[in-house]
Scaffold this motif. Structure first.
Motif, PDB file in Angstrom:
ATOM      1  N   GLU A 196      34.180  39.686  33.896  1.00  0.00           N
ATOM      2  CA  GLU A 196      35.264  40.524  33.363  1.00  0.00           C
ATOM      3  C   GLU A 196      36.654  40.013  33.738  1.00  0.00           C
ATOM      4  N   SER A 197      36.745  39.381  34.891  1.00  0.00           N
ATOM      5  CA  SER A 197      38.061  38.945  35.383  1.00  0.00           C
ATOM      6  C   SER A 197      38.647  37.828  34.527  1.00  0.00           C
ATOM      7  N   GLY A 198      37.774  37.145  33.769  1.00  0.00           N
ATOM      8  CA  GLY A 198      38.265  36.025  32.961  1.00  0.00           C
ATOM      9  C   GLY A 198      38.528  34.773  33.765  1.00  0.00           C
TER      10      GLY A 198
ATOM     11  N   VAL B 167      39.393  38.815  43.203  1.00  0.00           N
ATOM     12  CA  VAL B 167      38.829  39.513  42.043  1.00  0.00           C
ATOM     13  C   VAL B 167      38.009  40.721  42.495  1.00  0.00           C
TER      14      VAL B 167
ATOM     15  N   ALA C 266      38.417  43.394  38.619  1.00  0.00           N
ATOM     16  CA  ALA C 266      38.535  42.426  37.525  1.00  0.00           C
ATOM     17  C   ALA C 266      39.767  42.695  36.665  1.00  0.00           C
ATOM     18  N   THR C 267      40.044  43.954  36.402  1.00  0.00           N
ATOM     19  CA  THR C 267      41.159  44.286  35.507  1.00  0.00           C
ATOM     20  C   THR C 267      42.488  43.871  36.118  1.00  0.00           C
TER      21      THR C 267
ATOM     22  N   TYR D 216      43.051  41.533  38.101  1.00  0.00           N
ATOM     23  CA  TYR D 216      43.205  40.076  38.042  1.00  0.00           C
ATOM     24  C   TYR D 216      43.510  39.608  36.629  1.00  0.00           C
ATOM     25  N   ARG D 217      42.778  40.138  35.660  1.00  0.00           N
ATOM     26  CA  ARG D 217      42.978  39.620  34.300  1.00  0.00           C
ATOM     27  C   ARG D 217      44.283  40.102  33.672  1.00  0.00           C
TER      28      ARG D 217
ATOM     29  N   LYS E 214      43.675  33.118  26.663  1.00  0.00           N
ATOM     30  CA  LYS E 214      42.395  32.913  27.348  1.00  0.00           C
ATOM     31  C   LYS E 214      42.574  32.370  28.756  1.00  0.00           C
TER      32      LYS E 214
ATOM     33  N   ARG F 174      43.512  33.608  32.072  1.00  0.00           N
ATOM     34  CA  ARG F 174      43.764  34.851  32.797  1.00  0.00           C
ATOM     35  C   ARG F 174      43.962  34.574  34.277  1.00  0.00           C
ATOM     36  N   GLY F 175      44.748  35.458  34.904  1.00  0.00           N
ATOM     37  CA  GLY F 175      44.974  35.338  36.330  1.00  0.00           C
ATOM     38  C   GLY F 175      46.133  34.418  36.644  1.00  0.00           C
TER      39      GLY F 175
END
Lengths: 510, 167
Positions: free
Chosen positions: A142-144, A313, A318-319, A321-322, A328, A330-331
């Motif tokens: 989920e964190s990407g 993360v 996860a949210t 972080y992303r 595409k 993320r973070g």
């Protein structure tokens, strides 16, 4: 007693931090000297930080010979001085950064477990143990988060693949063979916050059911070797590693292995061969290491930065972080600004900063004072960018769109004295030196490529040789077994495309 | 790996030392590179004569062990000089006059990369990145690191350490 911090990071040591530290000990009664990693503000190392009411007040760069004068002027009270930078965390170099993976680096004593815990350490592991294997893997998906070693493969997908394999021995392999020129983020993490790497590996172990992890460290990093060894021993002693991780009845332990000076061993299958004690020749994929990796068992192979980001993360979710980054990518990404720049160092930011912002807002332009003509991004296999591409954001897809790559996040600047034909020749020569020899395009192509470029430089049949280089690049790109031969053409082709003038009008015999 | 010019048989002590090293790594999975590191730390190099001893003890062929020793740049067949200058020759250091520094080092020492001065004082080696790219050009001299090197500073460092050895 006044607490004073001086870094023991290899970069700081290379600039004289040890002599500065010793001079402080010799000259200042009432000093409690503590050693940290580097905050990555290398242009001001050796940095001396004094704990005051105002926070950690920094002075830099402080050479050993500056110390007596500084002490006289009231260094320990944080007094005014031309080298005084003020509270370090309020410095403009840091206030615009978003440090997640590097949050602790430079702030803590790398080998002090209490320091680590006080600064949020092992929160990620506790959460992973609470939510269990599947939820931990899902959190990473989920964190990407994508692999920060260079390939940018989604970390969570890799973990899912390992988790799906039949029951049996599984491994976590941490790739610490940071061989790309212009990169030093792995080294900084291992020297400045080794427990974060260890925590990331334990979480990976919990997530995919691996009980054993290996760190493959390059031999060029003796300081990181010492710190990691000490950190592993401390983590074991405190019950974070061993037969019963934090009383969870889950077993996980780590073994540190040294490479032996082979760039190719940063390629994951070559690294696995080397870990098994063999020549670092790459393996043909499939099977993927996630299916059949170290000693034939399913293996998670992740880079140091990736693994050290996993605790963030898990701890922050996860949210959270992303929410950093764009598209595409993320973070955050720790960018390493190197080469011919006035202010080199580590800049961790959400993806999206442009090359120009990095070079000028952070880097302050070239060190030589001359115009920056080219930058190489992503190590020796990365493309060269001309000034007209400096507005490209530093993120995976945007760079791919212009035929470049972010790789491990190293950005090396060159001023206008650079000879791009020479850089292209070097790229081929480096590939020839470091080729594992397994596939012909890389083994022969690089040797012939370097030869042809040498001939162009000497004015020998330039047109025919340029055509030959173009053809060799094409063959290497499409027929090599791994990224070494498959990407070595990037710097060559980009140099020919954007700096074509350097390849023409070479006088015979020059 | 550089081959020793005049191979001489291992002494009994060296032979025993190698077997002890292999035994210490007996329980490790895939131990060969770890063993080679320890042999090099102990003997100063991995002499060609050590290869059959290690191969025999690990039940590998001599070719396999030789193949591994020669694959990795770090393993050497003969001991290095009293001082080892490892100069970074990668891109970041090149962008900060690293090429000129490398030429200066060769001229100053009268040797090429991978060579040792005839008096055995200094070995000059190329290294491809020390992770000191924000303070280029960089070198590791013995175990010590140096950044923002100039030809003058390099001369001082070479001279200083040689004097230390000769006194």
């Amino acid at each position: 007693m006044v607490t004073v911090w001086v870094s023991r990071d290899a970069g700081a040591l290379a600039l004289g931090a040890e002599a500065t530290a010793q001079q402080l000990l010799a000259g200042g009664a009432g000093i409690r000297l503590r050693r940290n990693g580097s905050r990555g503000i290398y242009w001001l190392e050796p940095l001396v930080e004094v704990e005051c009411a105002a926070g950690r007040v920094a002075y830099g760069p402080v050479a050993a010979r500056d110390v007596p004068g500084l002490l006289n002027k009231g260094l320990l009270q944080g007094a005014a001085h031309p080298l005084r930078l003020g509270p370090i965390e309020a410095h403009s170099w840091f206030t615009s950064q978003q440090r997640l993976t590097f949050a602790r680096v430079g702030r803590i004593d790398p080998l002090d477990l209490d320091d680590y815990l006080e600064h949020g350490g092992f929160r990620g592991l506790r959460r992973a143990l609470e939510i269990g294997s599947l939820a931990t893997v899902n959190e990473v998906v989920e964190s990407g988060l994508r692999g920060r070693g260079g390939a940018a493969f989604p970390t969570g997908l890799k973990w899912q693949t390992v988790l799906k394999q039949p029951e049996g021995q599984r491994y976590i392999a941490c790739n610490a063979d940071e061989g790309d020129s212009g990169t030093f983020s792995d080294r900084m993490l291992m020297e400045g916050d080794p427990f974060s790497v260890i925590e990331g590996m334990i979480i990976a172990g919990v997530a995919v059911g691996a009980t054993r992890g290996y760190i493959y460290l390059r031999v060029e990093y003796p300081h990181a070797f010492q710190v990691l060894n000490a950190a592993i021993a401390a983590a074991r002693k405190a019950g974070y590693l061993g037969a019963d991780v934090c009383g969870s009845r889950i077993a996980f332990d780590i073994e540190l292995r040294l490479g032996a000076g082979a760039y190719i061993c940063g390629e994951e299958t070559s690294m696995l061969e080397s870990l098994e004690g063999r020549r670092g020749e790459i393996r043909v994929r499939p099977p993927l290491p996630a299916e059949k990796g170290l000693f034939g068992a399913p293996t998670v192979v992740n880079n140091v930065v990736t693994l050290a980001t996993v605790p963030v993360v898990l701890a922050e979710g996860a949210t959270a972080y992303r929410d950093f980054g764009q598209a595409k990518s993320r973070g955050t990404i720790p960018l390493q600004l190197a080469g011919n720049v006035l202010r080199g160092g580590l800049v961790e930011r959400a993806f999206g900063l442009t090359v120009r912002e990095l070079l000028y807002d952070y880097g302050g332009g070239s060190a030589s004072g001359r115009p920056i003509r080219a930058v190489q991004i992503g190590g020796p296999l990365g493309a060269y960018l001309p000034e007209s591409q400096f507005d490209t954001p530093l993120e995976y897809e945007a760079l791919a769109a212009i035929g470049a790559m972010l790789g491990h996040g190293g950005v090396v600047a060159f001023d206008d004295t650079v000879d791009m034909l020479e850089m292209a020749r070097y790229a081929m020569e480096f590939c020839a030196i470091e080729s594992c020899g397994k596939c012909t395009p890389c083994r022969i192509g690089s040797v012939r490529g370097a030869e042809a470029l040498r001939n162009i430089a000497r004015g020998i049949n330039p047109e025919a040789n340029l055509a030959l280089v173009a053809e060799l690049c094409d063959t290497m790109l499409h027929a090599s077994l791994c990224g070494l031969g498959g990407m070595a053409p990037f710097p060559v082709q980009s140099a020919m495309k954007h700096f074509g003038g350097d390849f023409r009008q070479r006088t015979p015999g020059s | 790996m550089k081959q020793s010019a005049a191979p001489k048989p291992l002494s009994q002590a060296q032979h025993d030392e190698i077997l002890a090293i292999v035994a210490r790594h007996g329980k490790q999975a895939g131990p060969l590179i770890e063993i080679l590191h320890e042999v090099q730390r102990s003997l100063g190099c991995v002499p060609a004569e050590a290869v059959p001893v290690i191969a025999n003890a690990l039940n590998l062929s001599r070719a396999e062990v030789h193949g591994v020793v020669t694959f990795y740049h770090y393993f050497r067949g003969a001991p290095h000089g009293r001082q080892v200058v490892r100069l970074c020759r990668a891109e970041a250091c090149q962008s900060m006059n690293g090429v000129a520094l490398a030429k200066h080092a060769m001229k100053r020492l009268g040797i090429g990369f991978g060579e040792t001065t005839p008096d055995g004082a200094v070995t000059l080696e190329a290294v491809y990145c020390l992770g000191l790219c924000a303070c280029s050009p960089a070198a590791m001299i013995d175990q010590e690191l140096f950044g923002r090197l100039t030809p003058e500073r390099l001369d001082e460092l070479i001279r200083r350490d040689n004097e230390k050895v000769s006194t």
